[in-house]
Motif scaffolding. Structure first.
Motif, PDB file in Angstrom:
ATOM      1  N   ASN A   1      45.201  41.346  44.014  1.00 49.58           N
ATOM      2  CA  ASN A   1      44.533  41.191  45.061  1.00 49.58           C
ATOM      3  C   ASN A   1      42.892  41.670  45.117  1.00 49.58           C
ATOM      4  O   ASN A   1      42.149  41.567  45.893  1.00 49.58           O
ATOM      5  CB  ASN A   1      45.129  41.842  46.079  1.00 49.58           C
ATOM      6  CG  ASN A   1      46.411  41.232  46.584  1.00 49.58           C
ATOM      7  OD1 ASN A   1      46.439  39.990  46.462  1.00 49.58           O
ATOM      8  ND2 ASN A   1      47.208  41.810  46.993  1.00 49.58           N
ATOM      9  N   SER A   2      42.599  42.458  43.729  1.00 53.79           N
ATOM     10  CA  SER A   2      41.102  42.887  43.682  1.00 53.79           C
ATOM     11  C   SER A   2      40.652  42.101  42.618  1.00 53.79           C
ATOM     12  O   SER A   2      41.268  41.465  41.923  1.00 53.79           O
ATOM     13  CB  SER A   2      41.438  44.172  43.628  1.00 53.79           C
ATOM     14  OG  SER A   2      41.723  44.574  42.179  1.00 53.79           O
ATOM     15  N   PRO A   3      38.972  42.140  42.490  1.00 46.39           N
ATOM     16  CA  PRO A   3      38.377  41.525  41.651  1.00 46.39           C
ATOM     17  C   PRO A   3      38.580  42.022  40.017  1.00 46.39           C
ATOM     18  O   PRO A   3      38.370  41.764  39.130  1.00 46.39           O
ATOM     19  CB  PRO A   3      36.926  41.499  42.105  1.00 46.39           C
ATOM     20  CG  PRO A   3      36.853  42.585  42.821  1.00 46.39           C
ATOM     21  CD  PRO A   3      38.168  42.861  43.343  1.00 46.39           C
ATOM     22  N   VAL A   4      39.113  43.184  40.002  1.00 50.76           N
ATOM     23  CA  VAL A   4      39.201  44.345  38.758  1.00 50.76           C
ATOM     24  C   VAL A   4      40.050  43.284  37.980  1.00 50.76           C
ATOM     25  O   VAL A   4      39.650  43.289  36.658  1.00 50.76           O
ATOM     26  CB  VAL A   4      39.553  45.487  39.080  1.00 50.76           C
ATOM     27  CG1 VAL A   4      40.046  46.340  37.657  1.00 50.76           C
ATOM     28  CG2 VAL A   4      38.897  46.354  39.850  1.00 50.76           C
ATOM     29  N   ALA A   5      41.084  42.835  38.191  1.00 46.35           N
ATOM     30  CA  ALA A   5      42.118  41.968  37.229  1.00 46.35           C
ATOM     31  C   ALA A   5      41.329  40.933  36.650  1.00 46.35           C
ATOM     32  O   ALA A   5      41.440  40.779  35.398  1.00 46.35           O
ATOM     33  CB  ALA A   5      43.278  41.922  38.004  1.00 46.35           C
ATOM     34  N   TYR A   6      40.735  40.213  37.453  1.00 45.69           N
ATOM     35  CA  TYR A   6      40.053  38.910  37.069  1.00 45.69           C
ATOM     36  C   TYR A   6      38.920  39.125  36.090  1.00 45.69           C
ATOM     37  O   TYR A   6      38.653  38.545  35.423  1.00 45.69           O
ATOM     38  CB  TYR A   6      39.910  38.068  38.206  1.00 45.69           C
ATOM     39  CG  TYR A   6      41.012  37.753  39.156  1.00 45.69           C
ATOM     40  CD1 TYR A   6      41.974  36.897  38.666  1.00 45.69           C
ATOM     41  CD2 TYR A   6      41.116  38.573  40.454  1.00 45.69           C
ATOM     42  CE1 TYR A   6      43.096  36.549  39.394  1.00 45.69           C
ATOM     43  CE2 TYR A   6      42.218  38.257  40.996  1.00 45.69           C
ATOM     44  CZ  TYR A   6      43.283  37.316  40.990  1.00 45.69           C
ATOM     45  OH  TYR A   6      44.539  37.249  41.408  1.00 45.69           O
ATOM     46  N   VAL A   7      38.316  40.113  36.555  1.00 46.44           N
ATOM     47  CA  VAL A   7      37.023  40.496  35.705  1.00 46.44           C
ATOM     48  C   VAL A   7      37.422  41.062  34.546  1.00 46.44           C
ATOM     49  O   VAL A   7      37.004  40.567  33.179  1.00 46.44           O
ATOM     50  CB  VAL A   7      36.082  41.570  36.383  1.00 46.44           C
ATOM     51  CG1 VAL A   7      35.126  42.467  35.393  1.00 46.44           C
ATOM     52  CG2 VAL A   7      35.637  41.225  37.671  1.00 46.44           C
ATOM     53  N   VAL A   8      38.551  41.728  34.301  1.00 50.83           N
ATOM     54  CA  VAL A   8      38.940  42.397  33.001  1.00 50.83           C
ATOM     55  C   VAL A   8      39.627  41.473  32.104  1.00 50.83           C
ATOM     56  O   VAL A   8      39.178  41.254  30.780  1.00 50.83           O
ATOM     57  CB  VAL A   8      40.243  43.600  33.162  1.00 50.83           C
ATOM     58  CG1 VAL A   8      41.073  43.626  31.930  1.00 50.83           C
ATOM     59  CG2 VAL A   8      39.560  44.668  33.731  1.00 50.83           C
ATOM     60  N   LEU A   9      40.608  40.264  32.747  1.00 52.15           N
ATOM     61  CA  LEU A   9      40.836  39.331  32.005  1.00 52.15           C
ATOM     62  C   LEU A   9      39.840  38.279  31.280  1.00 52.15           C
ATOM     63  O   LEU A   9      39.893  37.870  30.353  1.00 52.15           O
ATOM     64  CB  LEU A   9      41.811  38.464  32.917  1.00 52.15           C
ATOM     65  CG  LEU A   9      43.076  38.959  33.198  1.00 52.15           C
ATOM     66  CD1 LEU A   9      44.064  38.269  34.437  1.00 52.15           C
ATOM     67  CD2 LEU A   9      44.065  39.486  32.027  1.00 52.15           C
ATOM     68  N   GLY A  10      38.826  38.061  32.449  1.00 49.21           N
ATOM     69  CA  GLY A  10      37.865  37.086  31.768  1.00 49.21           C
ATOM     70  C   GLY A  10      36.985  37.646  30.994  1.00 49.21           C
ATOM     71  O   GLY A  10      36.432  36.965  29.845  1.00 49.21           O
ATOM     72  N   VAL A  11      36.580  38.938  31.046  1.00 49.30           N
ATOM     73  CA  VAL A  11      35.789  39.827  29.833  1.00 49.30           C
ATOM     74  C   VAL A  11      36.505  39.948  28.600  1.00 49.30           C
ATOM     75  O   VAL A  11      35.993  39.246  27.427  1.00 49.30           O
ATOM     76  CB  VAL A  11      35.486  41.202  30.355  1.00 49.30           C
ATOM     77  CG1 VAL A  11      34.749  41.822  29.205  1.00 49.30           C
ATOM     78  CG2 VAL A  11      34.316  41.188  31.531  1.00 49.30           C
ATOM     79  N   PHE A  12      37.897  40.135  28.666  1.00 53.41           N
ATOM     80  CA  PHE A  12      38.531  39.984  27.526  1.00 53.41           C
ATOM     81  C   PHE A  12      38.649  38.593  26.797  1.00 53.41           C
ATOM     82  O   PHE A  12      38.425  38.617  25.469  1.00 53.41           O
ATOM     83  CB  PHE A  12      39.872  40.462  27.777  1.00 53.41           C
ATOM     84  CG  PHE A  12      41.152  40.475  26.495  1.00 53.41           C
ATOM     85  CD1 PHE A  12      41.005  41.560  25.640  1.00 53.41           C
ATOM     86  CD2 PHE A  12      41.771  39.318  26.299  1.00 53.41           C
ATOM     87  CE1 PHE A  12      41.380  41.551  24.370  1.00 53.41           C
ATOM     88  CE2 PHE A  12      42.622  39.346  25.177  1.00 53.41           C
ATOM     89  CZ  PHE A  12      42.588  40.264  24.204  1.00 53.41           C
ATOM     90  N   LEU A  13      38.948  37.651  27.422  1.00 58.49           N
ATOM     91  CA  LEU A  13      38.894  36.417  26.967  1.00 58.49           C
ATOM     92  C   LEU A  13      37.683  35.642  26.612  1.00 58.49           C
ATOM     93  O   LEU A  13      37.597  34.924  25.329  1.00 58.49           O
ATOM     94  CB  LEU A  13      39.647  35.204  27.974  1.00 58.49           C
ATOM     95  CG  LEU A  13      41.090  35.474  28.310  1.00 58.49           C
ATOM     96  CD1 LEU A  13      41.319  34.476  29.300  1.00 58.49           C
ATOM     97  CD2 LEU A  13      41.865  35.453  27.275  1.00 58.49           C
ATOM     98  N   VAL A  14      36.518  35.968  27.288  1.00 57.71           N
ATOM     99  CA  VAL A  14      35.126  35.659  26.626  1.00 57.71           C
ATOM    100  C   VAL A  14      34.744  36.124  25.553  1.00 57.71           C
ATOM    101  O   VAL A  14      34.327  35.647  24.464  1.00 57.71           O
ATOM    102  CB  VAL A  14      34.252  35.850  27.941  1.00 57.71           C
ATOM    103  CG1 VAL A  14      33.067  35.778  27.570  1.00 57.71           C
ATOM    104  CG2 VAL A  14      34.559  34.904  29.050  1.00 57.71           C
TER     105      VAL A  14
END
Length: 241
Positions: free
Chosen positions: A14-27
């Protein structure tokens, strides 16, 4: 513990932290595996994912502390730590729930990378010309590495109420455990260099990356995880001293 796990995992989603972490890792891993000319598998000439497994630990070194820094530090800063500790939960259940939530999110980042394996598998000449045993061992090594980093991060978060301090402490701790002993071993020669190198994660991770799943390596990772979580429990119990 499952209630804590669900609460923490849902709060991540429910927070942007998870999506930022997943996005940065995959990119980051995607750029190294497919785009950058010095590391791209398309230019490398070999059907393997060594680029992914050599890059991912360094990305995890920063991203997992970003996940774990809020586990206890935020509770302390918000004043909800005392409320949590008065619940009918043991310290082990609280630590286990928070730790598993961080670990599950870190492992979730690895799931999309299975597409990398499928792509290299299909691009191989002939099709399937990839060392699957080494790939499985490397994935196991990455999961164990993430588990150790998450345990160190939770311990760092339990030491302070400041999330930035918890993040920096976790990064330093993970860095020292991952590569510090290798750097120290380079100062020595012969048997001392070997034994010092065996104290660090990198040597055991390299063995797993070759597809050599040894019980000694599994015991090493398990001991580090257990040690960090026991230290976290000791920090929580210090409130009673």
């Amino acid at each position: 513990m499952l209630a804590i796990l669900r609460k923490e995992f849902n709060s991540f989603l429910n927070s942007p932290v998870a999506y930022v972490v997943l996005g940065v890792f995959l990119v980051a891993t995607g750029l190294f595996v497919w785009v950058f000319p010095d590391s791209s598998v398309l230019d490398y000439g070999f059907a393997d994912l060594q680029t992914l497994f050599s890059t991912a630990p360094w990305v995890f070194l920063f991203l997992i502390p970003a996940l774990t820094m809020r586990t206890f530090a935020e509770e302390k800063k918000a004043g909800t730590m005392e409320l949590l500790l008065t619940r009918p939960l043991t310290d082990a259940q609280i630590i286990g729930g928070k730790y598993l939530a961080c670990l599950l999110l870190a492992l979730l980042a690895l799931v999309p990378t299975l597409l990398y394996y499928y792509s290299v598998y299909q691009l191989g000449n002939p099709v399937g010309n990839i060392d699957s045993a080494a790939t499985v061992g490397s994935y196991l090594g990455l999961m164990l590495l993430a588990a150790v980093f998450a345990a160190i991060g939770v311990f760092a978060s339990a030491l302070t109420r400041d999330q930035i301090v918890a993040f920096l402490a976790a990064v330093v701790g993970c860095f020292l455990v991952y590569t510090g002993f290798d750097s120290l071993a380079s100062v020595f020669d012969g048997a001392p260099a070997y034994y010092i190198g065996q104290l660090g994660i990198a040597a055991h991770y390299r063995d797993l990356s070759k597809g050599l799943i040894d019980s000694r390596d599994l015991l090493y990772f398990g001991s580090l995880i257990a040690g960090a979580l026991l230290a976290t429990r000791l920090v929580l119990q210090s409130r009673n001293w």
